[in-house]
Structure formats: structure tokens, C-alpha cells
Design a protein around this motif. Structure first.
Motif, PDB file in Angstrom:
ATOM      1  N   TYR A  42       0.817  -1.217   0.000  1.00  9.39           N
ATOM      2  CA  TYR A  42       0.000   0.000   0.000  1.00  9.39           C
ATOM      3  C   TYR A  42       0.851   1.268   0.000  1.00  9.39           C
ATOM      4  O   TYR A  42       0.346   2.350  -0.266  1.00  9.39           O
ATOM      5  CB  TYR A  42      -0.893   0.048   1.243  1.00  9.39           C
ATOM      6  CG  TYR A  42      -1.701  -1.189   1.514  1.00  9.39           C
ATOM      7  CD1 TYR A  42      -2.436  -1.804   0.505  1.00  9.39           C
ATOM      8  CD2 TYR A  42      -1.744  -1.746   2.793  1.00  9.39           C
ATOM      9  CE1 TYR A  42      -3.188  -2.933   0.758  1.00  9.39           C
ATOM     10  CE2 TYR A  42      -2.500  -2.879   3.061  1.00  9.39           C
ATOM     11  CZ  TYR A  42      -3.214  -3.477   2.044  1.00  9.39           C
ATOM     12  OH  TYR A  42      -3.951  -4.594   2.297  1.00  9.39           O
ATOM     13  N   ASP A  43       2.128   1.156   0.344  1.00  9.38           N
ATOM     14  CA  ASP A  43       2.968   2.343   0.505  1.00  9.38           C
ATOM     15  C   ASP A  43       3.302   2.970  -0.847  1.00  9.38           C
ATOM     16  O   ASP A  43       2.951   2.441  -1.908  1.00  9.38           O
ATOM     17  CB  ASP A  43       4.256   1.996   1.267  1.00  9.38           C
ATOM     18  CG  ASP A  43       5.113   0.988   0.518  1.00  9.38           C
ATOM     19  OD1 ASP A  43       5.565   1.289  -0.607  1.00  9.38           O
ATOM     20  OD2 ASP A  43       5.318  -0.122   1.041  1.00  9.38           O
ATOM     21  N   THR A  44       3.991   4.102  -0.808  1.00  9.88           N
ATOM     22  CA  THR A  44       4.292   4.855  -2.029  1.00  9.88           C
ATOM     23  C   THR A  44       5.802   4.984  -2.243  1.00  9.88           C
ATOM     24  O   THR A  44       6.266   5.975  -2.805  1.00  9.88           O
ATOM     25  CB  THR A  44       3.656   6.259  -1.962  1.00  9.88           C
ATOM     26  OG1 THR A  44       4.125   6.936  -0.791  1.00  9.88           O
ATOM     27  CG2 THR A  44       2.143   6.161  -1.925  1.00  9.88           C
ATOM     28  N   GLU A  47       6.758   5.203  -6.010  1.00  4.55           N
ATOM     29  CA  GLU A  47       6.407   6.517  -6.543  1.00  4.55           C
ATOM     30  C   GLU A  47       7.382   7.584  -6.046  1.00  4.55           C
ATOM     31  O   GLU A  47       7.813   8.461  -6.802  1.00  4.55           O
ATOM     32  CB  GLU A  47       4.983   6.895  -6.154  1.00  4.55           C
ATOM     33  CG  GLU A  47       3.906   5.962  -6.687  1.00  4.55           C
ATOM     34  CD  GLU A  47       3.503   4.893  -5.682  1.00  4.55           C
ATOM     35  OE1 GLU A  47       4.404   4.178  -5.184  1.00  4.55           O
ATOM     36  OE2 GLU A  47       2.301   4.790  -5.397  1.00  4.55           O
ATOM     37  N   THR A  59       0.475   4.887 -11.648  1.00  2.90           N
ATOM     38  CA  THR A  59      -0.257   3.761 -11.067  1.00  2.90           C
ATOM     39  C   THR A  59      -1.549   3.483 -11.820  1.00  2.90           C
ATOM     40  O   THR A  59      -2.187   2.448 -11.590  1.00  2.90           O
ATOM     41  CB  THR A  59      -0.606   4.032  -9.598  1.00  2.90           C
ATOM     42  OG1 THR A  59      -1.560   5.104  -9.523  1.00  2.90           O
ATOM     43  CG2 THR A  59       0.642   4.393  -8.789  1.00  2.90           C
ATOM     44  N   LYS A  81      -0.780  -1.472  -8.527  1.00  2.00           N
ATOM     45  CA  LYS A  81      -0.950  -1.682  -7.085  1.00  2.00           C
ATOM     46  C   LYS A  81      -2.222  -2.506  -6.881  1.00  2.00           C
ATOM     47  O   LYS A  81      -3.313  -1.976  -6.666  1.00  2.00           O
ATOM     48  CB  LYS A  81      -0.990  -0.339  -6.362  1.00  2.00           C
ATOM     49  CG  LYS A  81       0.219   0.544  -6.689  1.00  2.00           C
ATOM     50  CD  LYS A  81       0.283   1.808  -5.870  1.00  2.00           C
ATOM     51  CE  LYS A  81       0.826   1.525  -4.478  1.00  2.00           C
ATOM     52  NZ  LYS A  81       1.160   2.767  -3.740  1.00  2.00           N
ATOM     53  N   SER A  85      -3.902   1.476  -2.582  1.00  2.00           N
ATOM     54  CA  SER A  85      -2.863   2.361  -2.076  1.00  2.00           C
ATOM     55  C   SER A  85      -3.440   3.253  -0.994  1.00  2.00           C
ATOM     56  O   SER A  85      -4.622   3.624  -1.041  1.00  2.00           O
ATOM     57  CB  SER A  85      -2.300   3.228  -3.207  1.00  2.00           C
ATOM     58  OG  SER A  85      -1.370   4.169  -2.722  1.00  2.00           O
ATOM     59  N   THR A  87      -3.001   6.220  -0.711  1.00  2.00           N
ATOM     60  CA  THR A  87      -3.218   7.565  -1.248  1.00  2.00           C
ATOM     61  C   THR A  87      -4.379   7.622  -2.237  1.00  2.00           C
ATOM     62  O   THR A  87      -4.604   8.648  -2.860  1.00  2.00           O
ATOM     63  CB  THR A  87      -1.944   8.075  -1.938  1.00  2.00           C
ATOM     64  OG1 THR A  87      -1.590   7.180  -2.998  1.00  2.00           O
ATOM     65  CG2 THR A  87      -0.795   8.185  -0.952  1.00  2.00           C
ATOM     66  N   TRP A  88      -5.130   6.528  -2.400  1.00  4.90           N
ATOM     67  CA  TRP A  88      -6.276   6.521  -3.318  1.00  4.90           C
ATOM     68  C   TRP A  88      -7.548   6.874  -2.572  1.00  4.90           C
ATOM     69  O   TRP A  88      -7.799   6.372  -1.473  1.00  4.90           O
ATOM     70  CB  TRP A  88      -6.439   5.151  -3.965  1.00  4.90           C
ATOM     71  CG  TRP A  88      -5.338   4.796  -4.924  1.00  4.90           C
ATOM     72  CD1 TRP A  88      -4.243   5.544  -5.248  1.00  4.90           C
ATOM     73  CD2 TRP A  88      -5.227   3.581  -5.681  1.00  4.90           C
ATOM     74  NE1 TRP A  88      -3.453   4.881  -6.147  1.00  4.90           N
ATOM     75  CE2 TRP A  88      -4.030   3.672  -6.436  1.00  4.90           C
ATOM     76  CE3 TRP A  88      -6.017   2.441  -5.787  1.00  4.90           C
ATOM     77  CZ2 TRP A  88      -3.613   2.652  -7.287  1.00  4.90           C
ATOM     78  CZ3 TRP A  88      -5.600   1.421  -6.631  1.00  4.90           C
ATOM     79  CH2 TRP A  88      -4.418   1.527  -7.376  1.00  4.90           C
ATOM     80  N   GLU A 108      -5.902  10.336  -6.720  1.00  3.19           N
ATOM     81  CA  GLU A 108      -4.634   9.877  -6.159  1.00  3.19           C
ATOM     82  C   GLU A 108      -3.952  11.050  -5.472  1.00  3.19           C
ATOM     83  O   GLU A 108      -3.543  12.009  -6.117  1.00  3.19           O
ATOM     84  CB  GLU A 108      -3.728   9.294  -7.244  1.00  3.19           C
ATOM     85  CG  GLU A 108      -2.468   8.659  -6.694  1.00  3.19           C
ATOM     86  CD  GLU A 108      -1.721   7.844  -7.742  1.00  3.19           C
ATOM     87  OE1 GLU A 108      -0.967   6.942  -7.363  1.00  3.19           O
ATOM     88  OE2 GLU A 108      -1.908   8.119  -8.951  1.00  3.19           O
ATOM     89  N   THR A 124      -9.238   5.387   2.907  1.00  2.00           N
ATOM     90  CA  THR A 124      -8.233   4.961   1.956  1.00  2.00           C
ATOM     91  C   THR A 124      -8.706   3.703   1.243  1.00  2.00           C
ATOM     92  O   THR A 124      -9.290   2.820   1.856  1.00  2.00           O
ATOM     93  CB  THR A 124      -6.904   4.687   2.678  1.00  2.00           C
ATOM     94  OG1 THR A 124      -6.440   5.904   3.253  1.00  2.00           O
ATOM     95  CG2 THR A 124      -5.865   4.151   1.730  1.00  2.00           C
ATOM     96  N   ILE A 126      -7.955   0.428   0.012  1.00  2.00           N
ATOM     97  CA  ILE A 126      -7.041  -0.700   0.044  1.00  2.00           C
ATOM     98  C   ILE A 126      -7.856  -1.981   0.143  1.00  2.00           C
ATOM     99  O   ILE A 126      -8.950  -1.991   0.681  1.00  2.00           O
ATOM    100  CB  ILE A 126      -6.042  -0.622   1.222  1.00  2.00           C
ATOM    101  CG1 ILE A 126      -6.787  -0.534   2.560  1.00  2.00           C
ATOM    102  CG2 ILE A 126      -5.100   0.554   1.054  1.00  2.00           C
ATOM    103  CD1 ILE A 126      -5.875  -0.547   3.772  1.00  2.00           C
TER     104      ILE A 126
END
Length: 250
Positions: A42-44, A47, A59, A81, A85, A87-88, A108, A124, A126
Motif C-alpha cells: 500500500y505504501d508509495t 512513486e 499507477t 498496485k 494504495s 493515497t487513493w 490519487e 483509503t 485498500i
């Protein structure tokens, strides 16, 4: 409600741990000619590595149109992903939506607690626990894209994957069983020699192949293990296995 707070705190801890993490080791991956990078994390970090080294990473979250296909931005490293994520945000209104059903896409963001442009602070997006096979949201499109990549790939490089996710392992088994020339390269610098293999990349793979008590020693090169109709080859670091440049890889 309690589960929501636990999840939120866990994601904040994950985000905090990611800040300041070393990123240089991602650069060779970002520069390699690959079909794409598939991750369950799930991390970035990938990116962030792209931004740090001036490599565009997509992504596909912002490009998703709410349908059954996953798309990526042009001229970018494609990062799939599969489990979402942190951040979504599932609150982006889209045109279309037949029969009065709203068509909702993804925003995002850049941080775990950053609100969407419409000022909604949605949960989030996920997929974990019991919802890893959900038919809702972008999950079907993500899995379809993963399957499309598998159909095109001759070689898979697996790193940091414990082979515990049935939907991913099942797809890889089908991929391996359809062509005996397909190969998997497993990257695990510190493989365990005895079980249990929970969280262990190579040990997890061996367990899936029926070797649940011990795994081949790194001293023995080219150990063949069954995976579908084909076999996977384990080689120690001394052999330095390389992916053929003529093959499509992911």
C-alpha cells in the motif's frame, strides 16, 4: 468503528515509516525495460523513488474510468498496485454511469490523510483481509491487468512476496502451467532453511510447491521445483541469474 481507527493508525505508522526511507535501490528497477511492476504493498516508496530520480511513475489510478480495464499514463513506468494504495480516494465523480448508477473513479493524493480535491476525506482504498477478492471498485480491473501482463510475460521476477495470497498464486500457477519455457526468478537474499516460512519469499514459494519442512540449500545450484507443468530454478547469488533481454519481463 474501532477497526476503522486501528486501520487509520496503522496506515499513519506505515506512512511515517516510509518517510526518509532509502530509495536509491529502486532506480535500477525503474530504469529496466519491463512490462510493468506489480505490487501488493500500500505504501508509495516506488512513486517516491520515481520523483527523487526524475522518473515518471503511473499507477493508473487517475486514468481509471470505472470500467473493467486499467490504463496507465503514457511515457511512464507502469506500477500496478493490485491491493490499492493508502493515497487513493474513491470519490471522483465520472461522466457516464448507465441506468442512473453513479460512475465513481479515483483521486490519487500525495499523503495518507490528504483530502480529495472535492474536500471529501474518504477512507483509503485498500484491499486486504477478507476483501481481497471484492467485485467492487477497481479490483476487477486491477486483476485483469495483472492477468494481461502474465499472458505477455516469459519471465517473472518475484521479490518480497510470501506466496500467501491465493488469487495471486493461482494466477501465477496458471501462467506457469501453460508454457514450460516460462521462468520465475525469486529474489531472496536471506532465505530460511527451515519452516515456518510465513513472510519468507523463497520459503513461501517452496511451501506452495510441497516443500513445507525444508528448502534446498543455496549451496546446491539449479534446484528444480514443480510449479504447474514447469519448474522453477533456484540459484545462489554466485550464479548471478539474468533475465534474457529477448524475453518480456515483469
Amino acid at each position: 468503528m474501532l477497526l476503522h481507527f486501528i486501520e487509520r493508525d496503522a496506515l499513519h505508522l506505515l506512512s511515517a515509516a516510509s518517510e526518509g526511507a532509502p530509495l536509491d535501490h529502486f532506480l535500477p528497477l525503474l530504469q529496466e525495460d519491463l512490462l510493468g511492476i506489480a505490487t501488493l504493498n500500500y505504501d508509495t516508496l516506488v512513486e517516491s523513488a520515481g520523483r527523487a530520480h526524475g522518473v515518471r511513475v503511473s499507477t493508473g489510478a487517475e486514468e481509471w474510468d470505472g470500467g473493467f480495464r486499467w490504463r496507465f499514463a503514457d511515457d511512464a513506468v507502469r506500477l500496478l498496485k493490485i491491493h490499492g494504495s493508502f493515497t487513493w480516494r474513491p470519490s471522483k465523480p465520472l461522466d457516464g454511469g448507465g441506468g442512473g448508477v453513479p460512475n465513481i473513479g479515483l483521486y490519487e493524493m500525495s499523503a495518507v490523510d490528504e483530502p480529495a480535491p472535492n474536500n471529501r476525506v474518504d477512507s483509503t482504498l485498500i484491499f486486504g483481509g477478507q476483501v481481497k477478492l471484492t467485485p467492487h471498485g477497481p479490483f476487477p480491473a486491477l486483476m485483469r491487468q495483472f492477468a494481461d501482463w502474465l499472458e505477455q510475460a516469459d519471465v517473472i521476477v518475484a521479490a518480497g512476496f510470501g506466496f500467501a495470497d491465493e488469487h495471486i498464486v493461482g494466477a501465477i500457477r496458471r501462467w506457469a502451467s501453460l508454457d514450460a519455457n516460462r521462468k520465475m526468478i525469486i529474489v531472496d537474499p536471506y532465505p530460511r532453511t527451515t519452516g515456518p516460512f510465513v513472510g519468507d519469499t523463497y520459503g513461501g514459494f517452496c511451501t506452495r510447491c510441497g516443500r513445507d519442512t525444508e528448502i534446498p540449500s543455496a549451496a546446491y545450484l539449479d534446484t528444480q521445483l514443480p510449479l504447474g507443468r514447469t519448474a522453477s530454478t533456484f540459484s545462489s547469488k554466485a550464479s548471478s541469474p539474468a533475465c534474457p533481454h529477448s524475453s518480456e519481463r515483469m
